[in-house]
Write a protein that holds these residues in place. Sequence first.
Motif, mmCIF file in Angstrom:
data_model
loop_
_atom_site.group_PDB
_atom_site.id
_atom_site.type_symbol
_atom_site.label_atom_id
_atom_site.label_comp_id
_atom_site.label_asym_id
_atom_site.label_seq_id
_atom_site.Cartn_x
_atom_site.Cartn_y
_atom_site.Cartn_z
ATOM 1 N N ALA A 149 3.689 27.587 -19.058
ATOM 2 C CA ALA A 149 2.853 28.885 -18.932
ATOM 3 C C ALA A 149 2.649 29.686 -20.153
ATOM 4 O O ALA A 149 1.685 30.225 -20.496
ATOM 5 C CB ALA A 149 3.527 29.452 -17.903
ATOM 6 N N LEU A 150 3.985 29.783 -21.118
ATOM 7 C CA LEU A 150 3.885 30.346 -22.222
ATOM 8 C C LEU A 150 3.022 29.862 -23.169
ATOM 9 O O LEU A 150 2.179 30.523 -24.036
ATOM 10 C CB LEU A 150 5.417 30.387 -22.768
ATOM 11 C CG LEU A 150 6.309 31.316 -21.998
ATOM 12 C CD1 LEU A 150 7.723 31.460 -22.521
ATOM 13 C CD2 LEU A 150 5.943 32.857 -22.042
ATOM 14 N N VAL A 151 3.126 28.432 -23.170
ATOM 15 C CA VAL A 151 2.254 27.773 -24.184
ATOM 16 C C VAL A 151 0.749 27.979 -24.035
ATOM 17 O O VAL A 151 -0.128 28.264 -24.869
ATOM 18 C CB VAL A 151 2.312 26.312 -24.173
ATOM 19 C CG1 VAL A 151 1.426 25.476 -25.083
ATOM 20 C CG2 VAL A 151 3.917 25.898 -24.910
ATOM 21 N N LYS A 152 0.265 27.945 -22.686
ATOM 22 C CA LYS A 152 -0.995 28.459 -22.402
ATOM 23 C C LYS A 152 -1.504 29.786 -22.735
ATOM 24 O O LYS A 152 -2.509 30.111 -23.284
ATOM 25 C CB LYS A 152 -1.153 28.212 -20.522
ATOM 26 C CG LYS A 152 -1.274 26.669 -20.288
ATOM 27 C CD LYS A 152 -1.762 26.603 -18.973
ATOM 28 C CE LYS A 152 -1.613 25.350 -18.285
ATOM 29 N NZ LYS A 152 -1.780 25.186 -16.811
ATOM 30 N N LEU A 153 -0.508 30.526 -22.586
ATOM 31 C CA LEU A 153 -0.808 32.043 -23.148
ATOM 32 C C LEU A 153 -0.968 32.240 -24.628
ATOM 33 O O LEU A 153 -1.478 32.990 -24.798
ATOM 34 C CB LEU A 153 0.264 33.032 -22.381
ATOM 35 C CG LEU A 153 0.186 33.223 -20.754
ATOM 36 C CD1 LEU A 153 1.549 33.850 -20.190
ATOM 37 C CD2 LEU A 153 -1.014 33.874 -20.458
ATOM 38 N N TRP A 154 -0.087 31.413 -25.203
ATOM 39 C CA TRP A 154 -0.064 31.615 -26.760
ATOM 40 C C TRP A 154 -1.210 30.950 -27.346
ATOM 41 O O TRP A 154 -1.814 31.543 -28.199
ATOM 42 C CB TRP A 154 1.127 30.821 -27.121
ATOM 43 C CG TRP A 154 2.203 31.757 -27.632
ATOM 44 C CD1 TRP A 154 1.812 32.097 -29.173
ATOM 45 C CD2 TRP A 154 3.393 32.287 -27.449
ATOM 46 N NE1 TRP A 154 3.233 32.839 -29.579
ATOM 47 C CE2 TRP A 154 3.992 33.050 -28.391
ATOM 48 C CE3 TRP A 154 3.930 32.264 -26.186
ATOM 49 C CZ2 TRP A 154 4.999 33.574 -28.322
ATOM 50 C CZ3 TRP A 154 5.238 33.134 -26.235
ATOM 51 C CH2 TRP A 154 5.809 33.517 -27.149
ATOM 52 N N HIS A 155 -1.801 29.930 -26.313
ATOM 53 C CA HIS A 155 -2.859 29.126 -27.197
ATOM 54 C C HIS A 155 -4.260 29.924 -27.365
ATOM 55 O O HIS A 155 -4.687 30.664 -26.658
ATOM 56 C CB HIS A 155 -3.208 28.038 -26.227
ATOM 57 C CG HIS A 155 -4.361 27.156 -26.824
ATOM 58 N ND1 HIS A 155 -3.995 26.244 -28.082
ATOM 59 C CD2 HIS A 155 -5.615 26.988 -26.669
ATOM 60 C CE1 HIS A 155 -5.080 25.585 -28.357
ATOM 61 N NE2 HIS A 155 -5.874 25.930 -27.387
ATOM 62 N N GLY A 156 -4.833 29.954 -28.853
ATOM 63 C CA GLY A 156 -5.923 30.596 -29.016
ATOM 64 C C GLY A 156 -5.796 32.163 -29.294
ATOM 65 O O GLY A 156 -6.648 32.976 -28.955
ATOM 66 N N LEU A 157 -4.634 32.524 -29.761
ATOM 67 C CA LEU A 157 -4.324 33.891 -30.154
ATOM 68 C C LEU A 157 -4.293 34.100 -31.666
ATOM 69 O O LEU A 157 -3.345 33.839 -32.088
ATOM 70 C CB LEU A 157 -3.212 34.572 -29.348
ATOM 71 C CG LEU A 157 -3.028 34.579 -27.949
ATOM 72 C CD1 LEU A 157 -1.984 35.321 -27.384
ATOM 73 C CD2 LEU A 157 -4.156 35.751 -27.557
ATOM 74 N N PRO A 158 -5.411 34.348 -32.505
ATOM 75 C CA PRO A 158 -5.535 34.430 -33.448
ATOM 76 C C PRO A 158 -4.265 35.339 -34.476
ATOM 77 O O PRO A 158 -3.774 35.205 -35.346
ATOM 78 C CB PRO A 158 -6.729 34.983 -33.951
ATOM 79 C CG PRO A 158 -7.378 35.519 -32.818
ATOM 80 C CD PRO A 158 -6.719 34.777 -31.863
ATOM 81 N N GLU A 159 -4.225 36.478 -33.533
ATOM 82 C CA GLU A 159 -3.254 37.449 -33.936
ATOM 83 C C GLU A 159 -1.765 36.870 -34.055
ATOM 84 O O GLU A 159 -0.973 37.522 -35.078
ATOM 85 C CB GLU A 159 -2.930 38.677 -32.960
ATOM 86 C CG GLU A 159 -4.215 39.565 -33.143
ATOM 87 C CD GLU A 159 -5.134 38.984 -31.908
ATOM 88 O OE1 GLU A 159 -5.046 37.706 -31.427
ATOM 89 O OE2 GLU A 159 -6.025 39.746 -31.623
ATOM 90 N N LEU A 160 -1.282 35.745 -33.439
ATOM 91 C CA LEU A 160 -0.068 35.283 -33.598
ATOM 92 C C LEU A 160 0.043 33.890 -34.132
ATOM 93 O O LEU A 160 1.076 33.328 -34.460
ATOM 94 C CB LEU A 160 0.396 34.993 -31.925
ATOM 95 C CG LEU A 160 0.500 36.198 -31.117
ATOM 96 C CD1 LEU A 160 0.899 35.765 -29.555
ATOM 97 C CD2 LEU A 160 1.503 37.362 -31.593
ATOM 98 N N GLU A 161 -1.243 33.404 -34.640
ATOM 99 C CA GLU A 161 -1.019 32.232 -35.494
ATOM 100 C C GLU A 161 -0.295 32.369 -37.027
ATOM 101 O O GLU A 161 -0.709 33.395 -37.437
ATOM 102 C CB GLU A 161 -2.578 31.628 -35.460
ATOM 103 C CG GLU A 161 -2.930 30.907 -34.650
ATOM 104 C CD GLU A 161 -4.303 30.384 -34.337
ATOM 105 O OE1 GLU A 161 -4.910 30.280 -35.526
ATOM 106 O OE2 GLU A 161 -4.946 30.194 -33.370
ATOM 107 N N GLY A 162 0.363 31.473 -37.253
ATOM 108 C CA GLY A 162 1.078 31.573 -38.235
ATOM 109 C C GLY A 162 2.192 32.647 -38.518
ATOM 110 O O GLY A 162 2.743 32.719 -39.511
ATOM 111 N N GLY A 163 2.734 32.877 -37.261
ATOM 112 C CA GLY A 163 3.765 34.069 -37.213
ATOM 113 C C GLY A 163 3.695 35.292 -38.078
ATOM 114 O O GLY A 163 4.497 35.875 -38.550
ATOM 115 N N LYS A 164 2.432 35.519 -38.214
ATOM 116 C CA LYS A 164 2.244 36.875 -38.974
ATOM 117 C C LYS A 164 2.462 37.912 -37.969
ATOM 118 O O LYS A 164 2.460 39.000 -38.524
ATOM 119 C CB LYS A 164 0.664 36.861 -39.398
ATOM 120 C CG LYS A 164 0.716 35.797 -40.617
ATOM 121 C CD LYS A 164 -0.785 35.973 -41.124
ATOM 122 C CE LYS A 164 -0.923 34.878 -42.034
ATOM 123 N NZ LYS A 164 -2.397 34.475 -42.533
#
Lengths: 201, 111
Positions: B95-110
């Motif tokens: 569920a968390l991976v699905k929620l995380w997927h495709g969120l540019p704000e969270l990509e690269g750990g920024k």
Amino acid sequence: VTSAEPPRAATWLLRHFGCCPNNDCVIGDLDEQFGRGRTRLWYWRQAVLAILVSFFKEISGHKLLAIRALVVGWLVKTVWLGLFASSVFGLVTAPPKYSVTLTPLLLVSAMSLAVCALSAWFVSRVSGRHYRPMVLLYVLVELLAVPTIINAPISLPPIPFPAVIVGYYGPIAFLWPQPFATYINLALINLGYPLKAVTAL
Amino acid sequence: MTRRDQLGNFELMVILVLIRLGDNAYGVPISEELEKRTGRDVAIGSVYAALERLEDKGFVASELGEATPERGGRAKRYFRVTARGLKEVCETQRALVKLWHGLPELEGGKA
């Protein structure tokens, strides 16, 4: 700074007031970590947090039991108040108006403590294995009423300070199951203090 | 599944540590591992509160171990993750991976 023995007072507090079903294991874990070089301050912090966390977890997990514990405690006090208190306080000889003698106040304080202990004992009896958090809750709720006494105004010069405090909060003290306010108030009425005059302010 | 049966944030951390520790999971190593992995101070009382909740939900089982002198003669309580607990962790992860997927704000750990 560390020493060989963990702080005894912290261990005692945790052993007697810790509400976690695994309380012994928690103490064992703290002792083990302390033996590996943790500080006394760390031990104290962990012990206090363990008491608080386990208390709130037990209360939030057993809300109905907590309500029942409070009701039982207050019932015991109400019954005691109704059956015995008035007659006991009636025995106290009324001194002149606006003077507080030490003996009756000590007497009611002692009786307040006794009835508090009695009601807390009843709370522990009806709470089964959850008796620790329930008794702790009951005692805390009783103590919570103290600020209502402390915050009272003290601007009535002819009347002694304790009389103003207790008298001003008389009706609240009767409604709120707070031992000292209730019983001291009752004693002051028996001693001849005009409750109506003070509360009218 | 009711909300009561779901894993909270801290509970998820604790259960992941239990999986990592395997057979040696009792209070001390659990809290040490949590501190090491999260970089935060951990209250042992909170760890036990989470473990008890997990046990109530059936995600964790426990048994008393040996008492040692360094623990003042008090026994350890060992915890292990149950099959139901493992299943719940996997579902939470999905569920968390699905929620995380495709969120540019969270990509690269920024974030």
